[in-house]
Design a protein around this motif. Structure first.
Motif, PDB file in Angstrom:
ATOM      1  N   UNK A 462      65.330  58.030  64.597  1.00  0.00           N
ATOM      2  CA  UNK A 462      64.168  58.297  65.439  1.00  0.00           C
ATOM      3  C   UNK A 462      64.411  57.918  66.895  1.00  0.00           C
ATOM      4  N   UNK A 463      65.452  57.133  67.166  1.00  0.00           N
ATOM      5  CA  UNK A 463      65.769  56.785  68.555  1.00  0.00           C
ATOM      6  C   UNK A 463      65.982  58.041  69.389  1.00  0.00           C
ATOM      7  N   UNK A 464      66.827  58.933  68.883  1.00  0.00           N
ATOM      8  CA  UNK A 464      67.131  60.161  69.626  1.00  0.00           C
ATOM      9  C   UNK A 464      65.922  61.080  69.681  1.00  0.00           C
ATOM     10  N   UNK A 465      65.138  61.127  68.596  1.00  0.00           N
ATOM     11  CA  UNK A 465      63.993  62.038  68.543  1.00  0.00           C
ATOM     12  C   UNK A 465      62.868  61.613  69.475  1.00  0.00           C
ATOM     13  N   UNK A 466      62.696  60.294  69.660  1.00  0.00           N
ATOM     14  CA  UNK A 466      61.580  59.799  70.475  1.00  0.00           C
ATOM     15  C   UNK A 466      61.979  59.473  71.906  1.00  0.00           C
ATOM     16  N   UNK A 467      63.270  59.226  72.123  1.00  0.00           N
ATOM     17  CA  UNK A 467      63.703  58.806  73.450  1.00  0.00           C
ATOM     18  C   UNK A 467      63.405  57.345  73.724  1.00  0.00           C
ATOM     19  N   UNK A 468      63.212  56.547  72.672  1.00  0.00           N
ATOM     20  CA  UNK A 468      62.968  55.108  72.855  1.00  0.00           C
ATOM     21  C   UNK A 468      64.173  54.450  73.506  1.00  0.00           C
ATOM     22  N   UNK A 469      63.930  53.343  74.210  1.00  0.00           N
ATOM     23  CA  UNK A 469      65.002  52.649  74.928  1.00  0.00           C
ATOM     24  C   UNK A 469      65.932  51.879  73.999  1.00  0.00           C
ATOM     25  N   UNK A 470      65.521  51.676  72.777  1.00  0.00           N
ATOM     26  CA  UNK A 470      66.333  50.936  71.819  1.00  0.00           C
ATOM     27  C   UNK A 470      65.465  50.472  70.679  1.00  0.00           C
ATOM     28  N   UNK A 471      66.010  49.576  69.875  1.00  0.00           N
ATOM     29  CA  UNK A 471      65.254  49.021  68.751  1.00  0.00           C
ATOM     30  C   UNK A 471      64.923  47.570  69.100  1.00  0.00           C
ATOM     31  N   UNK A 472      63.667  47.320  69.366  1.00  0.00           N
ATOM     32  CA  UNK A 472      63.248  45.983  69.767  1.00  0.00           C
ATOM     33  C   UNK A 472      63.029  45.050  68.592  1.00  0.00           C
ATOM     34  N   UNK A 473      62.973  45.621  67.394  1.00  0.00           N
ATOM     35  CA  UNK A 473      62.811  44.819  66.181  1.00  0.00           C
ATOM     36  C   UNK A 473      63.432  45.582  65.017  1.00  0.00           C
ATOM     37  N   UNK A 474      64.586  45.083  64.559  1.00  0.00           N
ATOM     38  CA  UNK A 474      65.165  45.639  63.330  1.00  0.00           C
ATOM     39  C   UNK A 474      64.925  44.615  62.232  1.00  0.00           C
ATOM     40  N   UNK A 475      64.101  44.988  61.262  1.00  0.00           N
ATOM     41  CA  UNK A 475      63.705  44.068  60.186  1.00  0.00           C
ATOM     42  C   UNK A 475      64.808  44.032  59.122  1.00  0.00           C
TER      43      UNK A 475
END
Length: 758
Positions: A462-475
């Motif tokens: 979903x990073x590429x699909x949303x354009x988020x800056x990264x993963x701020x919380x990987x559980x």
């Protein structure tokens, strides 16, 4: 043959003789209660049957005979009614202590203390209850309860054949044609909207013959069914679409573990030894399993027992020859799947192009099927009470996974409104998708980091699909939750390496395991957690990890090895005092020294941070900040701790408000504590993914948000409409002199600037 099987077989043989006798049904019931009372050395045995919606005493040994056909209880009334309503077994050494106990003077039962009862079930509905009582207080032995369950199965056959219960009584609510619109509230398991026609996953097999004519022949039928079931599971595990090594494969491996469990097959064999048919033996073992499930408070173990229930249903379909599920028959239209519960393997059998939603009468947030459904992008509603009794095959259904509601047979107006909302949702998603490559700058030039939360390997896509800056919380605990045993260090390291590969250079913050509380694991127990009355504030997260040093050492080494050559960002959850951070970091330092001495490749940089969830940490933040690279405020737990309000309790929902002045003032103090320090402060949690709440956070000075992937687009769009200086000035004024309703004040401020914060 075991003692339980031998005892049950003796009772079953005598029951068979009673059933074969040339006498009327009432006479048979009278003989049955005498037989059970003698076999279990119990002063009382009674049979209640459902008649005209009430449980009527049909036969008894030990109670006043004058009460027969006179004493009647409603479903849910008294101990007998509770058994029928919940379709559960009760075993009490002192009946009067149970909250549902009711005394009926006409029965003369006041001198009896112990009580045990089991439901008589037909087509998943209780049509009666058989119970025993004893003068001396005692719990009945397992062998006696199993004998009662066997009797109940035989009685179901006798009662149905004798016509003692009307078929409409058995059908229950389904006998009344359901024609109008009905809305059912449930539990939000996977968000999203869906429209489709109701499809029943599969009605349970009705067992027509209970008593075996040839025990060895029944045993061979079960052996062949086990072989076929295991072959099906093996094929599913190898053909799953999610790829080798994925978390979904781990779910299936747990499922496979149950399929090959020797204890389960042995118990079914013992039930056959008692004289039951293969179908009846499987069902009796499941009745015992269901009874034990009700005694388990651990939600994760309950979910795994549901996986076993799924397998038992599969096995009974194979042995009976009734194999057709909706998945195997194939979906021909957009469909909403309706089931009591569903195993992960069964969900994977469905055509994703046609499966639009799932509605369950049971289900929970930690269930394996929820993990798989989320990866498939299928909205799921759980705890939809009596949905199978209210819906008919082919009925139109609307699933609102955002609100947690299911609408059956919607009226034209309701359907039109839902379709418009559905279309609007698609249009908004398309508009947000266009912002994928747009950096979220505010109107006054502030760059806001909009990151996303993740827990499964598939989520990283979903990073590429949303354009988020990264993963701020990987559980990281998700890997532990879907595993049957503690994941080996090498497998943990491989997951972390794969996540960084999939992130393609974008920042990933790994949170160390947050287990315990409502995320307990059967293979990790703690003496400190056994009597945890408030698990959310109990022995969990970093507290548990520091106690289980082996667990934390393995994860520390796995993170260091998995992130070799790349930046490693580690975040510790539930830190309440600085020494806890120091103790956790020391574990990493020790593992780092170990790898250095053996000349292993190390991460290019290691950054440590904390989740600020426990309010006490804010009081010592000045002492800890020099040792931190980042802080993430966990708003979900922080808010419930500040308010002393369990966020899962609907009665406290009004007190769980993220824009309360008390919460916002607390957050403002945390922001001010970080001023002048090179520490990156952000918010992790649902608060940052809601537009009005995100507006408030930006006004407080928060510049990093980590939210669900679905919220990334809406928040990026919001950021571009805001002048942070304006909202900061307004927020400072409101915090100094709070308005009557902070939510209304924020809404009016946004409306005046034509900013949509819905």
């Amino acid at each position: 043959m075991s003692a339980a099987a031998s005892s049950a077989r003796l009772i079953l043989t005598r029951l068979h003789e009673v059933m074969a006798a040339r006498t009327h049904a009432q006479g048979k019931l009278n003989r049955v209660v005498e037989l059970i009372g003698e076999s279990l050395d119990s002063e009382v045995c009674s049979i209640y049957l459902l008649r005209d919606g009430m449980l009527e005493l049909f036969a008894t040994r030990g109670l006043n005979q004058a009460a027969v056909h006179v004493t009647r209880l409603g479903v849910g009334e008294g101990l007998t009614g509770t058994i029928a309503q919940n379709i559960e077994t009760l075993n009490l050494d002192e009946a009067a202590t149970h909250p549902e106990f009711q005394y009926r003077p006409e029965t003369g039962e006041e001198k009896f203390h112990s009580f045990a009862g089991v439901p008589i079930v037909r087509r998943e509905r209780a049509i009666g209850v058989v119970c025993v009582q004893h003068i001396d207080p005692r719990r009945y032995e397992d062998v006696e309860i199993e004998a009662l369950q066997t009797v109940a199965m035989v009685l179901a056959e006798l009662i149905t054949n004798a016509g003692l219960v009307d078929e409409e009584e058995i059908a229950g609510a389904s006998a009344e044609a359901q024609t109008g619109q009905v809305t059912i509230e449930g539990l939000k398991l996977v968000k999203g909207l869906a429209i489709g026609q109701a499809v029943f996953h599969q009605p349970r097999v009705t067992i027509e013959q209970v008593v075996a004519e040839d025990v060895e022949a029944e045993r061979q039928r079960v052996y062949l069914a086990f072989d076929r079931m295991r072959e099906q599971i093996d094929n599913m595990a190898s053909q799953a679409e999610f790829g080798v090594g994925e978390e979904h494969e781990q779910v299936l491996q747990t499922y496979k573990m149950f399929a090959y469990d020797e204890g389960w097959s042995r118990r079914i064999n013992e039930a056959i030894d008692s004289g039951l048919t293969a179908e009846a033996a499987i069902e009796r073992v499941q009745q015992r399993t269901r009874m034990r499930m009700r005694e388990i408070s651990d939600p994760l173990l309950q979910d795994r027992m549901h996986d076993l229930e799924d397998l038992a249903n599969r096995l009974i379909r194979i042995v009976s020859g009734q194999l057709g599920t909706a998945a195997q028959k194939g979906l021909t239209k957009d469909s909403i799947l309706v089931a009591k519960n569903l195993g992960p393997a069964e969900l994977l059998e469905y055509d994703k192009r046609r499966l639009k939603g799932v509605v369950l009468e049971e289900g929970s947030l930690t269930a394996h099927v929820v993990i798989v459904a989320r990866a498939m992008g299928v909205p799921v509603i759980g705890r939809a009470k009596n949905v199978r009794g209210l819906v008919r095959d082919g009925d139109e259904m609307l699933v609102d996974g955002d609100a947690g509601t299911v609408t059956l047979r919607p009226s034209g107006g309701v359907l039109t409104a839902f379709e418009a909302r559905f279309a609007q949702s698609r249009a908004k998603r398309a508009a947000y998708a266009e912002l994928r490559d747009v950096e979220p700058f505010t109107r006054d030039g502030e760059r806001i980091e909009v990151m996303m939360n993740a827990g499964l390997r598939d989520d990283v896509g979903m990073l590429a699909m949303t354009g988020a800056d990264g993963i701020g919380l990987y559980r990281t605990e998700f890997q532990f939750l879907v595993s049957a045993a503690l994941p080996q260090r090498e497998r943990q390291a491989r997951l972390y390496r794969d996540v960084l590969d999939a992130a393609k250079g974008k920042k990933v913050i790994f949170r160390t395991v947050d287990i315990g509380g409502d995320k307990s694991l059967p293979y990790i127990s703690s003496e400190n957690a056994k009597e945890d009355e408030n698990p959310a504030m109990g022995w969990r997260a970093l507290r548990l990890a520091l106690e289980r040093k082996g667990l934390m050492k393995a994860q520390a080494r796995a993170l260091l090895e998995g992130c070799a050559g790349r930046e490693l960002n580690v975040m510790f959850p539930m830190v309440s005092e600085p020494w806890e951070f120091d103790a956790a970091k020391e574990v990493f330092d020790q593992q780092l020294d170990y790898l250095k001495k053996r000349k292993h490749q190390l991460p290019s940089a290691i950054n440590f941070g904390v989740m600020l969830e426990v309010p006490s940490l804010a009081e010592t933040l000045d002492l800890l900040i020099p040792r931190l690279k980042f802080i993430s405020i966990g708003t979900n737990d922080l808010t419930q701790f500040l308010f002393a309000a369990d966020r899962a309790n609907p009665m406290l929902a009004e007190r769980y408000d993220w824009v309360s002045p008390s919460i916002l003032r607390f957050l403002k103090r945390v922001v001010q504590s970080c001023v002048g320090h090179p520490v990156n402060l952000g918010v992790c949690g649902e608060m940052g993914g809601r537009r009005l709440e995100a507006l408030a956070l930006l006004g407080l000075g928060i510049r990093r948000l980590s939210i669900t992937p679905a919220a990334v687009g809406p928040i990026k769009e919001l950021v571009r409409k805001i002048d942070t200086r304006e909202i900061a000035d307004a927020m400072n004024g409101w915090l100094a002199s709070p308005p009557p309703d902070m939510r209304v004040a924020l809404q009016e401020w946004a409306d005046a600037r034509e900013i949509d914060v819905e």
